[in-house]
Design a protein around this motif. Sequence first.
Motif, PDB file in Angstrom:
ATOM      1  N   GLY A 100       2.467   2.230  -2.475  1.00  0.00           N
ATOM      2  CA  GLY A 100       2.303   2.813  -3.809  1.00  0.00           C
ATOM      3  C   GLY A 100       3.184   2.200  -4.883  1.00  0.00           C
ATOM      4  O   GLY A 100       3.398   2.806  -5.929  1.00  0.00           O
ATOM      5  N   LYS A 101       3.654   0.976  -4.658  1.00  0.00           N
ATOM      6  CA  LYS A 101       4.544   0.312  -5.618  1.00  0.00           C
ATOM      7  C   LYS A 101       3.861   0.085  -6.968  1.00  0.00           C
ATOM      8  O   LYS A 101       4.429   0.392  -8.012  1.00  0.00           O
ATOM      9  N   THR A 102       2.632  -0.428  -6.923  1.00  0.00           N
ATOM     10  CA  THR A 102       1.930  -0.733  -8.172  1.00  0.00           C
ATOM     11  C   THR A 102       1.692   0.538  -8.980  1.00  0.00           C
ATOM     12  O   THR A 102       1.935   0.582 -10.186  1.00  0.00           O
ATOM     13  N   THR A 103       1.239   1.562  -8.285  1.00  0.00           N
ATOM     14  CA  THR A 103       0.977   2.840  -8.949  1.00  0.00           C
ATOM     15  C   THR A 103       2.253   3.380  -9.589  1.00  0.00           C
ATOM     16  O   THR A 103       2.260   3.807 -10.745  1.00  0.00           O
ATOM     17  N   ASP A 129       0.770  14.449  -1.553  1.00  0.00           N
ATOM     18  CA  ASP A 129      -0.502  15.173  -1.726  1.00  0.00           C
ATOM     19  C   ASP A 129      -1.460  14.896  -0.568  1.00  0.00           C
ATOM     20  O   ASP A 129      -2.584  15.355  -0.554  1.00  0.00           O
ATOM     21  N   ARG A 130      -0.999  14.074   0.380  1.00  0.00           N
ATOM     22  CA  ARG A 130      -1.827  13.786   1.555  1.00  0.00           C
ATOM     23  C   ARG A 130      -1.272  14.511   2.774  1.00  0.00           C
ATOM     24  O   ARG A 130      -0.158  15.006   2.745  1.00  0.00           O
ATOM     25  N   ASN A 160       6.544   8.890  -1.032  1.00  0.00           N
ATOM     26  CA  ASN A 160       5.322   8.995  -1.843  1.00  0.00           C
ATOM     27  C   ASN A 160       4.157   9.631  -1.068  1.00  0.00           C
ATOM     28  O   ASN A 160       4.194   9.723   0.154  1.00  0.00           O
ATOM     29  N   ASP A 200       0.776  -1.235   0.000  1.00  0.00           N
ATOM     30  CA  ASP A 200       0.000   0.000   0.000  1.00  0.00           C
ATOM     31  C   ASP A 200       0.810   1.289   0.000  1.00  0.00           C
ATOM     32  O   ASP A 200       0.245   2.375   0.023  1.00  0.00           O
ATOM     33  N   LYS A 244      -3.221  -6.002  -9.541  1.00  0.00           N
ATOM     34  CA  LYS A 244      -3.466  -5.516  -8.206  1.00  0.00           C
ATOM     35  C   LYS A 244      -4.819  -5.965  -7.661  1.00  0.00           C
ATOM     36  O   LYS A 244      -4.945  -6.377  -6.518  1.00  0.00           O
ATOM     37  N   SER A 274       4.394  12.279  -5.727  1.00  0.00           N
ATOM     38  CA  SER A 274       3.101  11.633  -5.595  1.00  0.00           C
ATOM     39  C   SER A 274       2.895  10.731  -6.804  1.00  0.00           C
ATOM     40  O   SER A 274       2.653  11.205  -7.913  1.00  0.00           O
ATOM     41  N   GLY A 275       3.038   9.455  -6.559  1.00  0.00           N
ATOM     42  CA  GLY A 275       2.973   8.472  -7.642  1.00  0.00           C
ATOM     43  C   GLY A 275       1.694   8.562  -8.441  1.00  0.00           C
ATOM     44  O   GLY A 275       1.721   8.607  -9.676  1.00  0.00           O
TER      45      GLY A 275
HETATM   46  P1  GDP Z   1       1.166  -1.111  -3.405  1.00  0.00           P
HETATM   47  O1  GDP Z   1       0.389  -1.988  -2.502  1.00  0.00           O
HETATM   48  O2  GDP Z   1       2.445  -0.664  -2.786  1.00  0.00           O
HETATM   49  O3  GDP Z   1       1.334  -1.643  -4.782  1.00  0.00           O
HETATM   50  O4  GDP Z   1       0.321   0.249  -3.486  1.00  0.00           O
HETATM   51  P2  GDP Z   1      -0.634   0.826  -4.599  1.00  0.00           P
HETATM   52  O5  GDP Z   1       0.114   1.366  -5.745  1.00  0.00           O
HETATM   53  O6  GDP Z   1      -1.687  -0.152  -4.892  1.00  0.00           O
HETATM   54  O7  GDP Z   1      -1.259   2.062  -3.798  1.00  0.00           O
HETATM   55  C1  GDP Z   1      -2.017   1.886  -2.623  1.00  0.00           C
HETATM   56  C2  GDP Z   1      -3.073   2.981  -2.559  1.00  0.00           C
HETATM   57  O8  GDP Z   1      -2.432   4.236  -2.423  1.00  0.00           O
HETATM   58  C3  GDP Z   1      -3.935   3.054  -3.788  1.00  0.00           C
HETATM   59  O9  GDP Z   1      -5.240   3.339  -3.401  1.00  0.00           O
HETATM   60  C4  GDP Z   1      -3.337   4.201  -4.568  1.00  0.00           C
HETATM   61  O10 GDP Z   1      -4.255   4.857  -5.388  1.00  0.00           O
HETATM   62  C5  GDP Z   1      -2.875   5.105  -3.449  1.00  0.00           C
HETATM   63  N1  GDP Z   1      -1.764   5.958  -3.858  1.00  0.00           N
HETATM   64  C6  GDP Z   1      -0.625   5.612  -4.510  1.00  0.00           C
HETATM   65  N2  GDP Z   1       0.158   6.675  -4.695  1.00  0.00           N
HETATM   66  C7  GDP Z   1      -0.487   7.729  -4.154  1.00  0.00           C
HETATM   67  C8  GDP Z   1      -0.192   9.117  -4.032  1.00  0.00           C
HETATM   68  O11 GDP Z   1       0.831   9.615  -4.453  1.00  0.00           O
HETATM   69  N3  GDP Z   1      -1.121   9.877  -3.387  1.00  0.00           N
HETATM   70  C9  GDP Z   1      -2.272   9.376  -2.896  1.00  0.00           C
HETATM   71  N4  GDP Z   1      -3.086  10.202  -2.298  1.00  0.00           N
HETATM   72  N5  GDP Z   1      -2.571   8.097  -2.992  1.00  0.00           N
HETATM   73  C10 GDP Z   1      -1.717   7.271  -3.602  1.00  0.00           C
END
Ligand code: GDP
Length: 534
Positions: free
Chosen positions: A22-25, A142-143, A139, A20, A47, A254-255
């Motif tokens: 943000g790796k996938t994003t 923006d939060r 990452n 979570d 995902k 911000s990914g």
């Molecule tokens: P992973 O589990 O590491 O692969 O994480 P994901 O890429 O699935 O991201 C987890 C959540 O964080 C998702 O709901 C994304 O949309 C959110 N997310 C990823 N990058 C950002 C970001 O830069 N800003 C915000 N606000 N949310 C993000």
Amino acid sequence: MTYALETRRRRTFAIISHPDAGKTTLTEKLLLFSGAIQIAGAVKGRKASRHATSDWMEIEKQRGISVASSVMQMSYRDHVVNLLDTPGHKDFSEDTYRVLTAVDSALMVIDAANGVESQTRRLIEVCRQRDTPIITFVNKMDREVRDPLDILDEVERELGMPCCPVTWPVGQGKQFGGIINLLTQTMTVFQPGSERRPQDFEAIPLAEADKLRARFGQAFDDALDSMELAQGASAPWDHEAFLAGKLTPVFFGSGVNNFGVMEVLDAVVDMSPPPGPRKSSLLVNKQPVEKIIHPEDEGFSGVVFKVQANMDANHRDRIAFVRVASGKYTPGMKMKVQRTAKELRPTSVVTFMSQRREAVEEAYAGDIIGFTTHGGVQLGDTITDGASLQFTGLPFFAPEMFMTVVLKNPLRTKQLQQGLMQLGEEGAIQVFKPEAGGNMLLGAVGQLQFEVVQHRLNTEYDCDIRLEGCQYTAARWITADTPAELREFENAYPLRMARDAADTLAYLCTSPYDVRLAQERFPKIHFHPLREHA
Ligand code: GDP
């Protein structure tokens, strides 16, 4: 030096993060830079299934999908960039560790609100053991997140190495104004939106401070202050220290908004190392002699760091993922598996251009190629175009959980053995055969591995098994300086001796004190919590 030009433009890295973060994003955005737009959906698809990991049926599905998405190759700025995915579920961490042996650098993604989390910490340890250079991406700026100075401090502590900020955030959350690039002395202005390209963001030189102050107010001055503090407290950029795994450059962004991402990809290309030399051993008069293999060496060589069964249970073909260490792969060339001295006859050889599998035209050090085979290849195998050498360094971790395998239908014993052998070769589980006889033991690092193996034995090998708990809590691979010492030890603990799939001798423990007591009794015996393929 034949292949130096090709190998120097290669970058092979893995993203490490806690679920979570943000790796996938980020992966999705990085792939967009290579122009492979259709990939975005594919990564998302993976995902969606990944979130239901508690169910092993989902793992099955994932197995199929992850073959395609676990390695991605892209071209960027005249470089060939190989991105390796590290499996997200904690029960597959062993697999992740092995993936990290196949990369030359790592990109650590952390959630700016949560800092360095548990799973990231374990991955960092592996990188540190290998002195793998780490780039840090903070990452979700923006939060509403933590103070960047605070994060920097935590990264330094967790990594045990100095940070060097390359970009610096102006504000955060609703007030997130953008990032200042310390190298170019410009501020890139943030705008939300998931479809943005890097060139869509406005960039203003820091020299135009009045303009920036008018636009971002106090947040801009605060950013300058904290940036100054950060620069004062952190290390100046030192490329050598980074390459030695002793300093990490830090980026903010911000990914999901594709913001600050290009800066990271540029860092992978500009800062991360190309493939380097790898250690191997050669048998000279039956004695292993260390030999360093250079990426540009003429002879082809590579090491199998991952073996994955294909989805089609009837065919049992598998993909062996090979990290090329030297030379050049061309279709049709002769290849030999060193362990067995047998020729490797793959049914197909693929690269992983984004998520499509494509026939390989050529591959050089740093690239990952997949051989589809029907067996005969196992984790840690070295493959060459003929030369006899064996790479070292692929780790196997001593299992922390054990189960006994009880076959419900004894007539399927042969199939069970074949199944266990093949799953052991894949690294899906570790299989131990007690020297004193009796049921086979399965050793795992995570509970889920047992469920997957039970399910696969049933569906792929038609073996219905029951798993029973047993008294063992750990294992240690053992070696001694002389065969006599080893024999003496074996005679002292005949019921605790077992051999793993690679025929390596192990001592089974029933409590954490076991190893200590045995060590006190036999000070000359070496107990290894980690076995490297030799
Ligand atoms: P992973 O589990 O590491 O692969 O994480 P994901 O890429 O699935 O991201 C987890 C959540 O964080 C998702 O709901 C994304 O949309 C959110 N997310 C990823 N990058 C950002 C970001 O830069 N800003 C915000 N606000 N949310 C993000």
